[in-house]
Enzyme design. Structure first.
Site, short mmCIF file in Angstrom:
data_model
loop_
_atom_site.label_atom_id
_atom_site.label_comp_id
_atom_site.label_asym_id
_atom_site.label_seq_id
_atom_site.Cartn_x
_atom_site.Cartn_y
_atom_site.Cartn_z
N LYS A 112 -2.00 -0.73 1.87
CA LYS A 112 -0.70 -0.99 0.91
C LYS A 112 -1.41 -0.87 -0.67
CE LYS A 112 2.67 -2.38 3.76
NZ LYS A 112 2.11 -2.27 4.79
C1 LIG Z 1 2.39 -1.49 6.23
C2 LIG Z 1 1.39 -1.52 7.31
C3 LIG Z 1 1.54 -0.60 8.46
C4 LIG Z 1 2.67 0.17 8.63
O1 LIG Z 1 2.92 1.10 7.54
P1 LIG Z 1 4.37 1.86 7.20
O2 LIG Z 1 4.15 2.66 5.86
O3 LIG Z 1 5.15 0.66 6.94
O4 LIG Z 1 4.41 2.67 8.47
C5 LIG Z 1 0.50 -0.36 9.35
N1 LIG Z 1 -0.76 -1.09 9.15
C6 LIG Z 1 -0.84 -2.09 8.03
C7 LIG Z 1 -2.10 -2.69 8.02
C8 LIG Z 1 0.23 -2.34 7.24
O5 LIG Z 1 -0.08 -3.03 6.10
#
Ligand SMILES: *Cc1c(COP(=O)(O)O)cnc(C)c1O
Length: 471
Positions: A112
């Site tokens: 993120k």
């Molecule tokens: C948010 C997240 C995901 C999923 O990503 P999306 O963009 O919502 O598909 C996968 N792994 C981790 C560690 C995340 O924080």
């Protein structure tokens, strides 16, 4: 470049405008009017660029309403020292023709940060230019809230009000959020569960007078600025995969641990821009609504009660908000067809696109798979034993599903979406010991925490925000 809504009810807007928006006013998602196709020679000319410089080029395709020097300053600040690796996004080989692309080098050890660090520079820039303020209100059970707080801490014209459920976060997650001391970061701990937090956010967002008076907004997973920033590392992965054969157009495959379909949609954007990606492999856990969609062409969102808590919690979703963007493209970018499809979905609880299923695999290169808890433990153990690399349970979903699609002709990149230190219980279960914490992380765990405790009470939250919002 101009931006419109998938449902057709929004006047064309600039990238700066849509950076500050979540849902389009008609309830749709924001998309560019067209997806630009790059010449292979243009992509090739980016080979020698550093990560921030590559980000300037890729994001610059979309953010066309500001001067190039300003964008350059934004990406240089966004992808600087706060990332541990000088490369920002390093890669690690874990098997034959298989690499991890490490997206977790940022301040909160999860992918993120790749998008949020960009928004943390881009949004204050737009606000300052316009003389506006933004009070970000959100609810979190983990990664997103933490990444947002770290990105916006001490930035001008912004404050973050982040609700989290009392007693439901891990010690690590609590420390990562609550140890921040910046005055514009407000950790609001609610005596309730995550749904209560979300409910409070919804209620204040529904009060348009309050919302406007306090310039409330979000930076949620449907923000197009996040998706555009995430495109950059797909270009980076392909360029690094072909460094030994400059001028080559051989493709790569990419496996993406998925939840809200944001990360992998960024990969689809890169692919539609002309980046040689053969397959985009979507990995889910036991909450397999997306795997079911790609296997059958039928999309059936689950209810919150039917969503199970797994060892890869950031992928525990009931519906995937960004899927609307892909469906829009599959339906020929036709807002009338798209609106019809989503009305049918609302009415029937399911959307049958099985007649487009071959198009998903052939035209969009999308395939999928799902993992179980036992698969993830095996993937963590095998990656540790075979490559001496410790992965987290989300990345383990990806490693599991990638194995089914690996092929010697095309290099496979698995996106590493979090560091194992964040999920040490599962790591212990897999290999019998916990990941070692750096001194810096140990120090973070011991630091004093700053929170505001509220009961599950919207009035109290309203008063708190009215008193502390930036104006
Ligand atoms: C948010 C997240 C995901 C999923 O990503 P999306 O963009 O919502 O598909 C996968 N792994 C981790 C560690 C995340 O924080």
């Amino acid at each position: 470049m101009q931006y419109i809504s998938t449902r057709g009810g929004m006047d064309p807007a600039s990238f700066s405008d849509i950076l500050l928006e979540g849902l389009a006013p008609d309830g749709g998602l924001v998309m560019p009017t067209h997806i630009p196709r790059l010449e292979q020679a243009t992509i090739e000319s980016w080979r020698e660029l550093s990560y921030p410089a590559l980000a300037r080029e890729v994001i610059g395709v979309y953010w066309t309403d500001i001067p190039a020097e300003d964008l350059d300053r934004i990406v240089t600040a966004a992808y600087g020292d706060q990332f541990v690796s000088d490369d920002v996004v390093p890669r690690t080989q874990i098997g034959d023709h298989t690499w991890l692309l490490d997206l977790s080098q940022g301040p909160t050890l999860a992918f993120k940060d790749m998008a949020m660090q960009f928004l943390g520079e881009a949004i204050p820039y737009v606000l300052t230019q316009r003389g506006e303020t933004l009070n970000i209100l959100g609810a979190t059970s983990g990664d997103t809230g933490s990444a947002a707080e770290h990105a916006f801490a001490s930035k001008p014209n912004v404050a973050v009000f982040m609700l989290s459920p009392k007693g439901r976060m891990s010690a690590f997650q609590r420390a990562q959020m609550y140890s921040l001391t910046d005055e514009n970061v407000h950790n609001i701990v609610v005596d309730g569960v995550f749904d209560d937090c979300q409910h409070m956010v919804k209620e204040l967002n529904g009060d348009l007078t309050f919302k406007r008076a306090n310039t409330l907004g979000t930076v949620n997973s449907i923000n197009l600025g996040r998706l555009v920033a995430q495109c950059v590392y797909y270009f980076w992965a392909w360029l690094r995969a072909t460094d030994e054969h400059p001028g080559s157009t051989s493709p790569i495959d990419v496996t993406v641990p998925s939840g809200n379909f944001g990360n992998i949609f960024s990969g689809q954007l890169a692919r539609l821009m002309g980046l040689p990606i053969r397959r985009l492999v979507l990995a889910t856990n036991e909450n397999n609504v997306l795997d079911e969609f790609f296997r059958t062409g039928v999309y059936t969102p689950r209810s919150a009660q039917d969503t199970v808590a797994t060892s890869s919690p950031s992928m525990d979703i009931s519906k995937a908000s960004n899927l609307e963007r892909l469906i829009y493209l599959v339906l020929g970018s036709d807002p009338i067809k798209l609106s019809g499809a989503f009305s049918a979905l609302d009415a029937a609880g399911t959307l049958d696109l099985s007649r487009y299923q071959s198009r998903l695999a052939e035209q969009f290169g999308m395939v999928s798979g799902a993992s179980t808890h036992a698969d993830r433990l095996t993937a963590i153990r095998q990656t540790w034993e075979n490559a001496q690399v410790l992965i987290d349970p989300h990345t383990a979903d990806g490693v599991t599903v990638a194995q089914a699609y690996r092929d010697d002709a095309v290099p496979m990149f698995v996106l590493e979406t979090a560091k194992p230190e964040k999920f040490s219980d599962t790591v212990v279960e897999a290999i019998g010991r916990a990941p070692e914490l750096s001194e810096e992380l140990q120090d973070m765990l011991g630091r004093e925490q700053h929170i505001v405790e509220l009961r599950d009470n919207v009035e109290q939250l309203r008063d708190y925000i009215a008193e502390h919002a930036v104006r």
